[in-house]
Scaffold this motif. Sequence first.
Motif, PDB file in Angstrom:
ATOM      1  N   LYS A   1       0.864  -1.305   0.086  1.00 56.12           N
ATOM      2  CA  LYS A   1       0.283   0.090  -0.044  1.00 56.12           C
ATOM      3  C   LYS A   1       0.758   1.012   0.084  1.00 56.12           C
ATOM      4  O   LYS A   1       0.625   2.158  -0.736  1.00 56.12           O
ATOM      5  CB  LYS A   1      -1.045  -0.063   1.210  1.00 56.12           C
ATOM      6  N   HIS A   2       1.793   1.123   0.778  1.00 59.31           N
ATOM      7  CA  HIS A   2       2.790   2.513   1.027  1.00 59.31           C
ATOM      8  C   HIS A   2       4.157   2.092   0.128  1.00 59.31           C
ATOM      9  O   HIS A   2       5.192   2.545   0.620  1.00 59.31           O
ATOM     10  CB  HIS A   2       3.041   2.501   2.253  1.00 59.31           C
ATOM     11  N   HIS A   3       3.980   1.779  -1.262  1.00 60.26           N
ATOM     12  CA  HIS A   3       5.199   1.255  -1.955  1.00 60.26           C
ATOM     13  C   HIS A   3       6.236   2.389  -2.047  1.00 60.26           C
ATOM     14  O   HIS A   3       7.222   2.133  -1.974  1.00 60.26           O
ATOM     15  CB  HIS A   3       4.554   0.757  -3.263  1.00 60.26           C
ATOM     16  N   ASP A   4       5.701   3.667  -2.542  1.00 61.46           N
ATOM     17  CA  ASP A   4       6.613   4.640  -2.794  1.00 61.46           C
ATOM     18  C   ASP A   4       7.300   5.011  -1.225  1.00 61.46           C
ATOM     19  O   ASP A   4       8.736   5.309  -1.270  1.00 61.46           O
ATOM     20  CB  ASP A   4       5.979   5.931  -3.016  1.00 61.46           C
ATOM     21  N   LEU A   5       6.571   5.036  -0.173  1.00 59.15           N
ATOM     22  CA  LEU A   5       7.264   5.372   1.093  1.00 59.15           C
ATOM     23  C   LEU A   5       8.325   4.333   1.495  1.00 59.15           C
ATOM     24  O   LEU A   5       9.460   4.713   1.730  1.00 59.15           O
ATOM     25  CB  LEU A   5       6.094   5.408   2.003  1.00 59.15           C
ATOM     26  N   TYR A   6       8.216   2.935   1.240  1.00 58.48           N
ATOM     27  CA  TYR A   6       9.110   1.915   1.685  1.00 58.48           C
ATOM     28  C   TYR A   6      10.212   2.003   0.460  1.00 58.48           C
ATOM     29  O   TYR A   6      11.371   1.738   0.992  1.00 58.48           O
ATOM     30  CB  TYR A   6       8.322   0.737   1.460  1.00 58.48           C
ATOM     31  N   THR A   7       9.964   2.432  -0.542  1.00 56.24           N
ATOM     32  CA  THR A   7      11.009   2.575  -1.575  1.00 56.24           C
ATOM     33  C   THR A   7      12.070   3.692  -1.037  1.00 56.24           C
ATOM     34  O   THR A   7      13.139   3.695  -1.181  1.00 56.24           O
ATOM     35  CB  THR A   7      10.554   2.664  -2.926  1.00 56.24           C
ATOM     36  N   ALA A   8      11.415   4.867  -0.922  1.00 56.28           N
ATOM     37  CA  ALA A   8      12.209   5.804  -0.262  1.00 56.28           C
ATOM     38  C   ALA A   8      12.946   5.649   0.869  1.00 56.28           C
ATOM     39  O   ALA A   8      14.044   6.122   1.315  1.00 56.28           O
ATOM     40  CB  ALA A   8      11.353   6.952  -0.175  1.00 56.28           C
ATOM     41  N   HIS A   9      12.454   4.487   1.680  1.00 57.28           N
ATOM     42  CA  HIS A   9      13.257   4.422   2.987  1.00 57.28           C
ATOM     43  C   HIS A   9      13.540   2.960   3.428  1.00 57.28           C
ATOM     44  O   HIS A   9      13.521   2.278   4.345  1.00 57.28           O
ATOM     45  CB  HIS A   9      11.887   4.773   3.956  1.00 57.28           C
ATOM     46  N   VAL A  10      13.823   2.328   2.217  1.00 53.80           N
ATOM     47  CA  VAL A  10      14.249   0.899   2.193  1.00 53.80           C
ATOM     48  C   VAL A  10      15.569   0.729   3.170  1.00 53.80           C
ATOM     49  O   VAL A  10      15.546  -0.409   3.921  1.00 53.80           O
ATOM     50  CB  VAL A  10      14.646   0.469   0.742  1.00 53.80           C
ATOM     51  N   VAL A  11      16.475   1.586   3.273  1.00 54.60           N
ATOM     52  CA  VAL A  11      17.528   1.332   3.963  1.00 54.60           C
ATOM     53  C   VAL A  11      17.169   1.316   5.709  1.00 54.60           C
ATOM     54  O   VAL A  11      17.589   0.576   6.446  1.00 54.60           O
ATOM     55  CB  VAL A  11      18.464   2.267   3.830  1.00 54.60           C
ATOM     56  N   ASP A  12      16.059   2.411   5.801  1.00 57.55           N
ATOM     57  CA  ASP A  12      15.669   2.381   7.302  1.00 57.55           C
ATOM     58  C   ASP A  12      14.894   1.244   7.470  1.00 57.55           C
ATOM     59  O   ASP A  12      14.876   0.756   8.714  1.00 57.55           O
ATOM     60  CB  ASP A  12      14.843   3.646   7.067  1.00 57.55           C
ATOM     61  N   ALA A  13      13.951   0.746   6.638  1.00 57.70           N
ATOM     62  CA  ALA A  13      13.295  -0.558   6.928  1.00 57.70           C
ATOM     63  C   ALA A  13      13.986  -1.865   7.032  1.00 57.70           C
ATOM     64  O   ALA A  13      14.018  -2.561   8.219  1.00 57.70           O
ATOM     65  CB  ALA A  13      12.307  -0.765   5.640  1.00 57.70           C
ATOM     66  N   VAL A  14      15.082  -1.925   6.322  1.00 59.21           N
ATOM     67  CA  VAL A  14      16.140  -3.180   6.587  1.00 59.21           C
ATOM     68  C   VAL A  14      16.806  -3.055   7.622  1.00 59.21           C
ATOM     69  O   VAL A  14      16.943  -4.037   8.487  1.00 59.21           O
ATOM     70  CB  VAL A  14      16.885  -3.120   5.138  1.00 59.21           C
ATOM     71  N   LEU A  15      17.292  -2.045   8.179  1.00 57.03           N
ATOM     72  CA  LEU A  15      18.578  -1.692   9.185  1.00 57.03           C
ATOM     73  C   LEU A  15      17.527  -1.569  10.438  1.00 57.03           C
ATOM     74  O   LEU A  15      17.918  -2.200  11.529  1.00 57.03           O
ATOM     75  CB  LEU A  15      19.089  -0.507   9.227  1.00 57.03           C
ATOM     76  N   GLY A  16      16.178  -1.216  10.485  1.00 58.48           N
ATOM     77  CA  GLY A  16      15.450  -1.162  11.604  1.00 58.48           C
ATOM     78  C   GLY A  16      15.124  -2.806  11.843  1.00 58.48           C
ATOM     79  O   GLY A  16      15.109  -2.966  12.985  1.00 58.48           O
ATOM     80  N   ALA A  17      14.656  -3.574  11.020  1.00 54.51           N
ATOM     81  CA  ALA A  17      14.282  -4.787  11.102  1.00 54.51           C
ATOM     82  C   ALA A  17      15.720  -5.717  11.576  1.00 54.51           C
ATOM     83  O   ALA A  17      15.352  -6.429  12.703  1.00 54.51           O
ATOM     84  CB  ALA A  17      13.745  -5.463   9.988  1.00 54.51           C
ATOM     85  N   GLU A  18      16.551  -5.268  11.201  1.00 47.96           N
ATOM     86  CA  GLU A  18      18.069  -6.011  11.515  1.00 47.96           C
ATOM     87  C   GLU A  18      18.281  -5.759  13.109  1.00 47.96           C
ATOM     88  O   GLU A  18      18.877  -6.199  13.745  1.00 47.96           O
ATOM     89  CB  GLU A  18      19.149  -5.535  10.764  1.00 47.96           C
ATOM     90  N   ALA A  19      18.065  -4.220  13.374  1.00 43.56           N
ATOM     91  CA  ALA A  19      18.384  -3.893  14.758  1.00 43.56           C
ATOM     92  C   ALA A  19      17.408  -4.840  15.688  1.00 43.56           C
ATOM     93  O   ALA A  19      17.757  -5.020  16.872  1.00 43.56           O
ATOM     94  CB  ALA A  19      18.095  -2.302  14.922  1.00 43.56           C
ATOM     95  N   ILE A  20      16.040  -4.814  15.435  1.00 44.74           N
ATOM     96  CA  ILE A  20      15.197  -5.689  16.309  1.00 44.74           C
ATOM     97  C   ILE A  20      15.808  -6.942  16.502  1.00 44.74           C
ATOM     98  O   ILE A  20      15.611  -7.658  17.287  1.00 44.74           O
ATOM     99  CB  ILE A  20      13.941  -5.608  15.894  1.00 44.74           C
ATOM    100  N   SER A  21      16.103  -7.576  15.329  1.00 49.82           N
ATOM    101  CA  SER A  21      16.694  -8.966  15.343  1.00 49.82           C
ATOM    102  C   SER A  21      17.985  -8.965  16.390  1.00 49.82           C
ATOM    103  O   SER A  21      17.946 -10.042  17.002  1.00 49.82           O
ATOM    104  CB  SER A  21      17.024  -9.474  13.690  1.00 49.82           C
ATOM    105  N   MET A  22      18.731  -8.163  16.041  1.00 45.05           N
ATOM    106  CA  MET A  22      19.959  -8.213  16.939  1.00 45.05           C
ATOM    107  C   MET A  22      19.648  -8.286  18.402  1.00 45.05           C
ATOM    108  O   MET A  22      20.462  -8.776  19.250  1.00 45.05           O
ATOM    109  CB  MET A  22      21.048  -7.347  16.299  1.00 45.05           C
ATOM    110  N   GLU A  23      18.764  -7.120  18.757  1.00 43.55           N
ATOM    111  CA  GLU A  23      18.623  -7.182  20.227  1.00 43.55           C
ATOM    112  C   GLU A  23      17.856  -8.392  20.632  1.00 43.55           C
ATOM    113  O   GLU A  23      18.280  -8.684  21.779  1.00 43.55           O
ATOM    114  CB  GLU A  23      17.425  -5.776  20.279  1.00 43.55           C
ATOM    115  N   ARG A  24      17.070  -8.991  20.000  1.00 44.57           N
ATOM    116  CA  ARG A  24      16.460 -10.141  20.452  1.00 44.57           C
ATOM    117  C   ARG A  24      17.426 -11.350  20.440  1.00 44.57           C
ATOM    118  O   ARG A  24      17.109 -12.171  21.315  1.00 44.57           O
ATOM    119  CB  ARG A  24      15.196 -10.530  19.392  1.00 44.57           C
ATOM    120  N   LEU A  25      18.289 -11.363  19.444  1.00 42.38           N
ATOM    121  CA  LEU A  25      19.381 -12.758  19.542  1.00 42.38           C
ATOM    122  C   LEU A  25      20.227 -12.418  20.787  1.00 42.38           C
ATOM    123  O   LEU A  25      20.546 -13.135  21.330  1.00 42.38           O
ATOM    124  CB  LEU A  25      20.095 -12.263  18.108  1.00 42.38           C
ATOM    125  N   SER A  26      20.740 -11.003  21.100  1.00 41.10           N
ATOM    126  CA  SER A  26      21.601 -10.650  22.214  1.00 41.10           C
ATOM    127  C   SER A  26      20.671 -11.054  23.420  1.00 41.10           C
ATOM    128  O   SER A  26      21.283 -11.711  24.661  1.00 41.10           O
ATOM    129  CB  SER A  26      21.733  -9.332  22.241  1.00 41.10           C
TER     130      SER A  26
END
Length: 317
Positions: free
Chosen positions: A257-282
């Motif tokens: 639905k928010h394709h253009d927004l996610y395209t503009a912020h793809v780095v934020d989306a990927v790094l944000g998800a990775e930060a959550i994953s790293m925190e849970r793994l720790s």
Amino acid sequence: MAAVTVVITSCNQGPLIREAVESALTQTVRPERIIIVDDGSDDQASVNVLSAILDDCRHGVPDTGGVAVDLIGQVKAGPSAARNRGVAAAETPFVVVLDGDDRLMPTFIEGTLPLLTADDSMVASSGWLRTFGVLDSVVQPTGGDAGAFVSHNCCPATCMICRSAWERCGGYDESMRSGFEDWDFFLSMLESGLAGGAGEDDADGTGDIGDAGDAKEDAAHIGIVSEPLIEYRTAPASSNVTSMTKRLDLMRYLINKHHDLYTAHVVDAVLGAEAISMERLSMWETLMRGDKFASQEFMRHPTYGDGGMAAAVRLQS
């Protein structure tokens, strides 16, 4: 002080709705009006409670202090439709959206309103949550701009919004009845509510999402007061918990639905998800080593908008 309306949505919530109304009436900065939107309650006890609330308010019990209390009924259409109905009926520039089973702490309006009146790029504001019921904790959402919201929701559903931002983005998506409708709404406001009226000044009326990264400092954002301002009821079968089974499908819907927004912020989306994953793994690693501090801290302050609070409720249950 700018005028505020509180919109409270309810469906078969029995006496809980009375607590929500009383929490709005006992604000240190009182609203101009309270609108209860009943989303097709078919439980007679709940219907009786709503009638009693209106009757009591007309007779000054509790003392409304001049605050108008109105009830709007509708055929059951879901929380998004109920919220839209209430916000549409509000005539004030700022609207508080409150679920009927939760409560505002006394300083909610006092704390959140100045964020919106002092900053034109702020489209919504809220605070931390103090959970009760199954889980006793303080949850600390962070707010932010679109870059923060693409990986996870950063604002409680109970919030104060600029009514103009609600109009600009088209309101809540009434097709979303399985959860995440609040996250989608925040994405829509951030997408269409760029500071300086970007969402209004463009010829096509959509705003220039492609420039969001370049104008990040001026982009629309959502503010959070760093103290508990919401009392959030937790229960094993709450929508916050049940929506987790559909999380990936709902996220796919948001991204499409928010394709253009996610395209503009793809780095934020990927790094944000990775930060959550790293925190849970720790946290998992420390728990496996026998150190329970991280997991205990997680239960005291579960994360918001990334499944953390729902996980804490399931564990506590």
